[in-house]
Enzyme design. Structure first.
Site, PDB file in Angstrom:
ATOM      1  N   HIS A  66       0.854  -1.194   0.000  1.00 27.51           N
ATOM      2  CA  HIS A  66       0.000   0.000   0.000  1.00 27.51           C
ATOM      3  C   HIS A  66       0.882   1.234   0.000  1.00 27.51           C
ATOM      4  O   HIS A  66       2.020   1.208   0.492  1.00 27.51           O
ATOM      5  CB  HIS A  66      -0.900   0.021   1.231  1.00 27.51           C
ATOM      6  N   GLU A  68       0.867   3.876   1.798  1.00 26.59           N
ATOM      7  CA  GLU A  68       1.319   4.302   3.129  1.00 26.59           C
ATOM      8  C   GLU A  68       2.501   3.469   3.627  1.00 26.59           C
ATOM      9  O   GLU A  68       3.467   4.020   4.160  1.00 26.59           O
ATOM     10  CB  GLU A  68       0.179   4.178   4.160  1.00 26.59           C
ATOM     11  N   CYS A  96      -6.292   1.931   5.848  1.00 26.79           N
ATOM     12  CA  CYS A  96      -6.908   0.675   6.255  1.00 26.79           C
ATOM     13  C   CYS A  96      -6.330   0.228   7.611  1.00 26.79           C
ATOM     14  O   CYS A  96      -5.424   0.861   8.144  1.00 26.79           O
ATOM     15  CB  CYS A  96      -6.634  -0.385   5.181  1.00 26.79           C
ATOM     16  N   CYS A  99      -2.394  -0.313   7.440  1.00 27.78           N
ATOM     17  CA  CYS A  99      -1.642   0.939   7.334  1.00 27.78           C
ATOM     18  C   CYS A  99      -1.768   1.784   8.591  1.00 27.78           C
ATOM     19  O   CYS A  99      -0.789   2.384   9.048  1.00 27.78           O
ATOM     20  CB  CYS A  99      -2.102   1.718   6.106  1.00 27.78           C
TER      21      CYS A  99
END
Length: 166
Positions: A66, A68, A96, A99
């Protein structure tokens, strides 16, 4: 003492937040070009962008890739420290659970996100991992920075994907 949580981006805050979010948005555009879900992130330290990333889960076959997470790794390498307690993350969509947990572990100072996520967002959408009562680190988070632009981008991406299936 718990830090306050604000779901909406306070309009009286400095316009610099929109400037940095526009850089995260540009990362999301790169994700789109790579056929990735268009989410982008940047990390700022002492008024300078020290990390920038976009989702790469599809191209790497890695569910942890991801924006992040990739930005956290870049920033930690750049600073030579896993603690990002003087850093601010700008991300186009509310993080999410994975993260958000990584942001707690990394000791991020604060997070500004574009689009809230009531289903999987963990900075106030579905839950708030940044303010767990027993956690040894809490941080501020603000949603709604360039929200309409980020929402339009994600909607257009998924509309395109749905039309390609037909």
């Amino acid at each position: 003492m718990q830090a306050p949580f604000e779901k909406r981006y306070p309009s009286e805050l400095n316009r610099d937040h929109e400037y940095y979010m526009s850089h995260a948005f540009n990362q999301a555009l790169i994700a789109w070009e790579q056929d990735e879900v268009p989410i982008g992130a940047v990390i700022v330290h002492q008024d300078q962008i020290i990390a920038s990333a976009y989702n790469q889960t599809r191209s790497t076959n890695d569910p942890t890739a991801h924006a992040e997470i990739l930005a956290i790794s870049q920033a930690s390498n750049r600073l030579g420290d896993w603690r990002l307690n003087e850093c601010i993350l700008y991300v186009t969509k509310e993080p999410c659970p994975m993260c958000s947990g990584a942001l707690v572990i990394a000791r991020i100072h604060s997070v500004y996100y574009g689009l809230p996520d009531s289903k999987m967002g963990c900075l106030g959408g579905a839950t708030n991992l940044a303010q767990l009562p027993e956690s040894n680190h809490k941080f501020l988070s603000y949603g709604g920075v360039l929200e309409s632009e980020n929402h339009a981008l994600l909607n257009a991406f998924f509309e395109k994907k749905r039309s390609e299936k037909n």
